[in-house]
Design a protein around this motif. Structure first.
Motif, PDB file in Angstrom:
ATOM      1  N   ILE A 115      76.143  50.204  90.758  1.00 51.40           N
ATOM      2  CA  ILE A 115      77.138  51.091  90.025  1.00 51.40           C
ATOM      3  C   ILE A 115      78.278  51.043  90.674  1.00 51.40           C
ATOM      4  CG2 ILE A 115      77.798  53.497  89.289  1.00 51.40           C
ATOM      5  CD1 ILE A 115      75.153  51.986  87.987  1.00 51.40           C
ATOM      6  N   LYS A 122      86.609  36.443  80.003  1.00 50.78           N
ATOM      7  CA  LYS A 122      86.370  37.701  80.116  1.00 50.78           C
ATOM      8  C   LYS A 122      85.150  38.225  79.538  1.00 50.78           C
ATOM      9  CE  LYS A 122      90.165  39.687  78.098  1.00 50.78           C
ATOM     10  NZ  LYS A 122      91.083  40.632  79.056  1.00 50.78           N
ATOM     11  N   ALA A 123      84.557  37.605  78.198  1.00 48.05           N
ATOM     12  CA  ALA A 123      83.291  37.956  77.742  1.00 48.05           C
ATOM     13  C   ALA A 123      82.304  37.743  78.860  1.00 48.05           C
ATOM     14  CB  ALA A 123      83.028  36.962  76.375  1.00 48.05           C
ATOM     15  N   GLY A 163      84.890  45.016  87.778  1.00 45.45           N
ATOM     16  CA  GLY A 163      85.525  45.501  86.553  1.00 45.45           C
ATOM     17  C   GLY A 163      86.938  45.366  86.756  1.00 45.45           C
ATOM     18  N   MET A 169      82.579  40.630  81.337  1.00 44.76           N
ATOM     19  CA  MET A 169      81.940  41.981  80.765  1.00 44.76           C
ATOM     20  C   MET A 169      80.658  42.054  80.546  1.00 44.76           C
ATOM     21  SD  MET A 169      84.336  42.471  77.622  1.00 44.76           S
ATOM     22  CE  MET A 169      86.034  43.071  77.274  1.00 44.76           C
ATOM     23  N   ALA A 170      79.936  41.069  80.204  1.00 46.95           N
ATOM     24  CA  ALA A 170      78.459  41.014  80.072  1.00 46.95           C
ATOM     25  C   ALA A 170      78.008  41.090  81.520  1.00 46.95           C
ATOM     26  CB  ALA A 170      78.023  39.711  79.387  1.00 46.95           C
ATOM     27  N   TRP A 229      88.719  43.302  87.442  1.00 44.98           N
ATOM     28  CA  TRP A 229      89.223  42.026  86.801  1.00 44.98           C
ATOM     29  C   TRP A 229      89.012  41.846  85.238  1.00 44.98           C
ATOM     30  CZ3 TRP A 229      92.666  38.543  88.534  1.00 44.98           C
ATOM     31  CH2 TRP A 229      93.243  38.837  89.782  1.00 44.98           C
ATOM     32  N   ILE A 230      88.197  42.492  84.912  1.00 45.25           N
ATOM     33  CA  ILE A 230      87.921  42.360  83.244  1.00 45.25           C
ATOM     34  C   ILE A 230      89.295  42.173  82.480  1.00 45.25           C
ATOM     35  CG2 ILE A 230      86.918  43.387  81.306  1.00 45.25           C
ATOM     36  CD1 ILE A 230      84.895  44.213  83.017  1.00 45.25           C
ATOM     37  N   GLY A 272      75.269  47.656  85.526  1.00 40.13           N
ATOM     38  CA  GLY A 272      75.034  48.940  85.106  1.00 40.13           C
ATOM     39  C   GLY A 272      73.704  49.092  84.481  1.00 40.13           C
ATOM     40  N   GLY A 273      73.313  47.998  83.801  1.00 43.05           N
ATOM     41  CA  GLY A 273      71.917  47.989  83.165  1.00 43.05           C
ATOM     42  C   GLY A 273      70.965  47.919  84.385  1.00 43.05           C
ATOM     43  N   VAL A 275      79.217  42.490  84.178  1.00 42.67           N
ATOM     44  CA  VAL A 275      79.374  43.909  84.867  1.00 42.67           C
ATOM     45  C   VAL A 275      78.502  45.006  83.913  1.00 42.67           C
ATOM     46  CG1 VAL A 275      81.006  45.755  85.377  1.00 42.67           C
ATOM     47  CG2 VAL A 275      81.641  43.495  85.485  1.00 42.67           C
ATOM     48  N   GLN A 276      78.362  44.643  82.597  1.00 44.67           N
ATOM     49  CA  GLN A 276      77.360  45.635  81.993  1.00 44.67           C
ATOM     50  C   GLN A 276      75.856  45.237  82.453  1.00 44.67           C
ATOM     51  OE1 GLN A 276      76.722  44.379  78.009  1.00 44.67           O
ATOM     52  NE2 GLN A 276      76.569  46.401  77.030  1.00 44.67           N
ATOM     53  N   MET A 299      80.020  47.822  90.043  1.00 40.82           N
ATOM     54  CA  MET A 299      80.746  47.445  88.962  1.00 40.82           C
ATOM     55  C   MET A 299      82.278  47.597  89.075  1.00 40.82           C
ATOM     56  SD  MET A 299      78.488  49.900  86.363  1.00 40.82           S
ATOM     57  CE  MET A 299      79.469  49.234  84.748  1.00 40.82           C
ATOM     58  N   LEU A 300      82.657  48.352  90.230  1.00 40.26           N
ATOM     59  CA  LEU A 300      84.231  48.740  90.316  1.00 40.26           C
ATOM     60  C   LEU A 300      85.088  47.386  90.500  1.00 40.26           C
ATOM     61  CD1 LEU A 300      83.963  52.117  91.851  1.00 40.26           C
ATOM     62  CD2 LEU A 300      84.532  51.325  89.531  1.00 40.26           C
TER      63      LEU A 300
END
Lengths: 256, 330
Positions: free
Chosen positions: B62, B81-82, B69, B85-86, B71-72, B92-93, B88-89, B65-66
Motif C-alpha cells: 500500500i 500511463k496505462a 503513483g 496504472m495497472a 508518476w502516473i 493495491g490488490g 499500481v492497481q 503505491m505512493l
C-alpha cells in the motif's frame, strides 16, 4: 462507408471532444491513486481511470487517422496546448473531496452511457466499434457511481450535505455536454454522430431517478458554463497539461 | 521481499522434546510439509509472527503505491500511463489479498492500519526512497519487484495456507511488473543521452537499497532460525541476495548500465558474483524513520485515511440502514 472529405475536419474535432473528455477525466481520477478513502475504492477509481485511458487511445487514435497530419494519439495528448483541447469543462475541474469526485463521475457517466449507446449505431463503423466497446465498460462505471449517490445521499448528514453541495456546484457544467456545435450538423445529417441535444431530457430523467432513490433533489437548470469544445477552458486545465505533458515537453522527440 | 527483520517473540529455539504435545504435533506437521489452515491450532508466537510478517508485507504494497503513483500523472505516453496504472492497481490488490490473509489469523484490517499509522507496524524500507525521474519507475519494476519475487516465489510453499495461496497470485503479477519495468528501461537505454543518464542515475540510487531489501545477514538471529523452522521463511537473507545479484548483473549489461559497485566481479570458484560491503547503518536509519521519505509516506497514508473517514462512516451507515429497512419489510 467512404467518408466525405468535407467531414474530416468536424469529425476529427468531435473525436477529440470524446477522447479529451476521457483523457482529462482519467488524469484527474488518477490523482486519487493511493489516496482513496478505502482500499477497494482506491482500486475502483484507478480501474475507471484505466478504462478511460484505454478509450482515449482509441478515440484520439481515430482522430489522428482522420486528421491525417501524421500524428497519433500520443501526439494529440501530449503536444497540444489548452486552446486545442476539446473536452467539456466538467472533467477538468479539480477533484475536490470524494463527494465532488463522485458527483462529477455520476453526471459524466450517465452522459457517456447515453452518448455511447447512440454512437454505437454510427454509420461510421470504426466509430461505432469504439463506442460499443466503451459502452460495456461505462455500464459498470455508471452502476458504481449510482451506488455512491445512494451511499452518500442516504449515509450520514455529513455525506449528504457534502454530496448536495458538490452536485449543485457541478450542475452548471452539465449543459455543455448536450451542445450541438456548428460542425456537428453535417455529421448528424450523415448519421455519423447523434444530436446530443436530443439526449438531454433522457439524461435528466436518468439522473433524477437515481437521485430520487437517495431522496436528493435534481438541481434546477439555471445558467450553464460553456466553452470547452471551443478551447475556452478553466484555468485548471493549463496546470493539468503542464504536469501530464512534462516529459514530452522537456525531452522533445524522445521515445519512451 | 516486503517483510524485513520480522521478530518472532521467541528467545531460543525449542527442541521437539521441550515442546508440549500440541506444539510437537504442529511442528511435525510443518516438517512433513503439510499446510496450516486458519482453523487449525497454532502456537501463539506463530500466529503473532505471521500477523507481523503478512501485515508488514501488505503495508509495503500500500505504501509502495505512493512513489509509483506519483508518476502516473506524468507518464510519458498513454501506453506507459496505462501500464503504470495497472501496475499500481495490482499492488493495491496484493495489499487486499494480504490483509485478507492476515485477517484469517484474528486481526482486522482497521487494527492493522492503526498499527501502521501509529508507527508500530513497519513496511519495507525501500519505499522510503524518492522516485525522482521517470527512470525510477522502470528501475523500481526491475529491481524492487525483482527482489520481491526472489522472496515471494519460495513463500508460495510456506506453511500457512492463506499466505501461500495469496503469494501464488502475487508472484504471477510481480513477474509481469518486473518485465514491464525492464522493458521501460530498455527503451531509455536505446534512447537519447539524457535518457541514458536518467537510467544510470536511477540504478545508482536504487541498487544498494534494493540489496538491503533482503535484510541484514541472518547470522545467529534466533528469529530467522525460528521462522525457517516454521517454514514462513525458506531461504536466508544472504542466499536470496546473492541469487538476486547473480541474476541482475547480466540484465544490467544488456541495458548498458553500470552497477555502482567497484568490488563487483564474477568469482569462478564460488560460481557467484562477489560484491562490495553494504552500508547497514543506512538500512537501520531508514527502518528507524530517518529515510528520505519516511515522514512523507506515512503522513500521506494518514491524511488519506483521515480524509476518508466520513466516506467510510457514510458507507457503514447506509449498509446499516439497508439492514434495518430489509428487516422492517419482513
Amino acid at each position: 462507408m467512404e467518408l466525405d472529405k468535407k467531414l474530416n475536419q468536424p469529425l476529427a474535432e468531435y473525436l477529440k471532444h470524446l477522447g479529451d473528455n476521457t483523457l482529462i477525466l482519467a488524469q484527474r481520477l488518477s490523482e486519487w491513486c493511493g489516496h482513496g478513502p478505502v482500499l477497494e475504492e482506491d482500486l475502483a477509481i484507478t480501474n475507471v481511470a484505466l478504462d478511460l485511458i484505454g478509450q482515449t487511445r482509441l478515440w484520439l487514435g481515430l482522430a489522428a487517422d482522420i486528421d491525417d497530419t501524421g500524428g497519433d494519439a500520443d501526439s494529440l495528448a501530449y503536444q497540444r496546448d489548452v486552446l486545442d483541447f476539446r473536452n467539456a469543462l466538467l472533467v477538468e475541474l479539480p477533484n475536490g473531496d470524494f463527494a465532488t469526485t463522485a458527483a462529477r463521475q455520476f453526471l459524466f457517466d450517465h452522459w457517456q452511457l447515453l452518448a455511447l449507446a447512440e454512437l454505437s449505431r454510427s454509420s461510421l463503423q470504426p466509430l461505432a466499434d469504439i463506442a460499443a466497446k466503451s459502452h460495456k465498460e461505462v455500464r459498470y462505471h455508471t452502476d458504481r457511481s449510482d451506488q455512491w449517490v445512494r451511499i452518500l445521499g442516504d449515509g450520514t448528514p455529513v455525506s449528504r450535505e457534502r454530496f448536495e453541495t458538490a452536485l449543485n456546484a457541478l450542475w452548471s457544467y452539465t449543459g455543455e455536454l448536450f451542445e450541438v456545435k456548428q460542425g456537428d450538423q453535417a455529421l448528424i445529417d450523415a448519421g455519423i454522430i447523434t444530436d446530443m441535444s436530443l439526449l438531454h431530457r433522457q439524461w435528466r430523467d436518468d439522473i433524477t431517478s437515481v437521485l430520487d432513490q437517495a431522496s436528493l433533489a435534481t438541481p434546477p437548470d439555471e445558467y450553464m458554463q460553456r466553452g470547452g469544445r471551443d478551447g475556452m477552458h478553466s484555468e485548471h486545465l493549463g496546470y493539468l497539461l503542464a504536469e501530464m505533458q512534462f516529459l514530452q515537453r522537456a525531452y522533445p522527440g524522445a521515445e519512451w | 521481499m516486503y517483510a524485513q527483520m520480522v521478530k518472532t517473540g521467541v528467545d531460543k529455539l525449542q527442541s521437539l522434546d521441550e515442546m508440549s504435545a500440541r506444539e510437537r504435533a504442529f511442528q511435525e506437521r510443518i516438517d512433513a510439509d503439510k499446510r496450516i489452515e486458519p482453523k487449525d491450532w497454532m502456537p501463539d508466537s506463530y500466529r503473532k509472527t505471521l500477523i507481523r510478517q503478512i501485515s508488514q508485507h501488505a503495508h509495503s504494497e500500500i505504501v509502495g503505491m505512493l512513489p509509483e503513483g506519483n508518476w502516473i500523472t506524468r507518464a510519458p505516453t498513454l501506453k506507459r500511463k496505462a501500464i503504470l496504472m495497472a501496475k499500481v492497481q495490482d499492488e493495491g490488490g496484493h495489499g487486499l489479498y494480504l490483509y485478507s490473509a492476515a485477517e484469517t489469523l484474528g486481526i482486522t484490517r482497521d487494527q492493522m492500519f492503526e498499527a501502521l499509522h501509529s508507527g508500530r507496524a513497519k513496511y519495507s524500507s525501500i519505499f522510503n526512497y524518492p522516485a525522482l525521474t521517470w527512470a525510477d519507475i522502470g528501475t523500481i519494476g526491475w529491481l524492487v519487484d525483482g527482489a520481491a519475487i526472489m522472496n515471494q516465489v519460495p513463500l508460495q510453499r510456506c506453511s500457512y495456507g492463506p499466505y501461500a495461496r495469496a503469494m501464488v497470485r502475487v508472484c504471477k503479477e510481480e513477474s509481469f511488473h518486473q518485465r514491464q519495468g525492464y522493458d521501460s528501461l530498455l527503451a531509455l537505454s536505446r534512447g537519447t543521452d539524457e535518457q541514458k543518464r536518467m537510467a544510470q542515475d536511477a540504478l545508482n540510487r536504487w541498487w544498494w537499497p534494493s540489496l538491503m531489501m533482503f535484510g541484514p545477514p541472518d547470522g545467529e538471529s534466533v528469529h530467522s532460525a525460528q521462522s525457517m523452522r516454521w517454514k514462513i521463511k525458506l531461504f536466508s537473507n544472504d542466499e536470496l541476495r546473492q541469487r538476486f545479484i547473480d541474476l541482475s548483473v547480466p540484465q544490467a549489461e544488456v541495458l548498458g548500465l553500470k552497477i555502482p559497485d567497484k568490488d563487483l566481479k564474477w568469482n569462478d570458484e564460488r560460481g557467484h558474483y562477489d560484491f562490495g560491503e553494504i552500508d547497514w547503518s543506512e538500512l537501520y536509519e531508514v527502518v528507524k524513520g530517518n529515510g528520505p521519505c519516511n515522514r512523507e509516506r506515512l503522513s500521506e497514508r494518514i491524511r488519506a485515511w483521515n480524509e476518508g473517514s466520513w466516506v467510510r462512516d457514510a458507507a457503514l451507515a447506509h449498509a446499516e440502514k439497508n439492514i434495518h429497512r430489509a428487516s422492517a419489510n419482513n
